[in-house]
Scaffold this motif. Structure first.
Motif, PDB file in Angstrom:
ATOM      1  N   CYS A   8      -8.013 -36.745 -61.676  1.00 19.96           N
ATOM      2  CA  CYS A   8      -8.855 -36.214 -62.666  1.00 19.96           C
ATOM      3  C   CYS A   8      -9.375 -36.821 -63.042  1.00 19.96           C
ATOM      4  CB  CYS A   8      -8.843 -34.809 -62.349  1.00 19.96           C
ATOM      5  SG  CYS A   8     -10.112 -33.679 -62.726  1.00 19.96           S
ATOM      6  N   CYS A  11      -9.788 -33.652 -66.679  1.00 17.39           N
ATOM      7  CA  CYS A  11      -9.537 -32.863 -67.401  1.00 17.39           C
ATOM      8  C   CYS A  11      -7.251 -33.696 -67.152  1.00 17.39           C
ATOM      9  CB  CYS A  11      -9.403 -31.989 -66.446  1.00 17.39           C
ATOM     10  SG  CYS A  11      -8.516 -31.473 -64.501  1.00 17.39           S
ATOM     11  N   CYS A  29     -11.852 -32.005 -58.326  1.00 15.96           N
ATOM     12  CA  CYS A  29     -10.746 -31.497 -58.235  1.00 15.96           C
ATOM     13  C   CYS A  29     -10.713 -30.024 -59.018  1.00 15.96           C
ATOM     14  CB  CYS A  29     -11.246 -32.036 -59.840  1.00 15.96           C
ATOM     15  SG  CYS A  29      -9.534 -31.048 -60.943  1.00 15.96           S
ATOM     16  N   TYR A  31      -8.768 -28.179 -60.351  1.00 14.98           N
ATOM     17  CA  TYR A  31      -8.889 -27.768 -61.653  1.00 14.98           C
ATOM     18  C   TYR A  31     -10.040 -27.200 -62.234  1.00 14.98           C
ATOM     19  CZ  TYR A  31      -3.982 -28.858 -60.086  1.00 14.98           C
ATOM     20  OH  TYR A  31      -2.954 -29.700 -60.136  1.00 14.98           O
ATOM     21  N   CYS A  32     -10.804 -27.851 -62.735  1.00 16.62           N
ATOM     22  CA  CYS A  32     -11.956 -28.203 -62.987  1.00 16.62           C
ATOM     23  C   CYS A  32     -12.713 -28.066 -62.555  1.00 16.62           C
ATOM     24  CB  CYS A  32     -12.358 -29.405 -64.464  1.00 16.62           C
ATOM     25  SG  CYS A  32     -12.073 -31.241 -64.044  1.00 16.62           S
TER      26      CYS A  32
HETATM   27 ZN   LIG Z   1     -10.386 -32.243 -63.464  1.00 18.32          ZN
END
Ligand SMILES: [Zn+2]
Length: 126
Positions: A8, A11, A29, A31-32
């Protein structure tokens, strides 16, 4: 199993994600939620060296910082390292060549990203 590794850009995390088809759009992603994930080339053909290469890249702060800053040379270097010297996908060859000359063909990349993700509708800037 069509599982691919992604990196990614925003991030900087690595994610292993399921992708139904090779050519389909990369998932966001986890995560983000960003959609600037890049599939890591040839992750499974590189066997055990892949992890070493990846960790080498992540430990290179200049390189990762350049990537996060969309530095063309850093992105090209990353692609070159991740591909292990293999040729990049044909549709990226021209982009890669320009990046290696220090150019960042942002519009072209963005266009390609839209092609690949099937996303449009963002405000066009000229
Ligand atoms: Zn990310």
């Amino acid at each position: 199993m069509p599982i691919y590794e992604y990196w990614c850009v925003p991030c900087g995390r690595k994610a292993t994600l399921y992708q139904p088809k090779y050519s389909s759009a990369p998932p966001p992603c986890p995560y983000c939620g960003g959609n600037q994930v890049r599939r890591m080339f040839s992750a499974f053909s590189m066997h055990k060296t892949h992890k070493d290469v990846y960790e080498d890249i992540l430990s290179d702060r200049d390189l990762t910082r350049g990537m996060l800053g969309n530095d063309a040379r850093a992105l090209a270097e990353w692609n070159r390292r991740m591909s292990g010297g293999e040729k990049v996908a044909p549709e990226y060859e021209e982009i890669m060549e320009r990046m290696e000359r220090g150019e960042l063909p942002a519009e072209q990349i963005e266009e390609k990203r839209r092609d690949l993700t099937g996303q449009g509708g963002e405000t066009k800037r000229s």
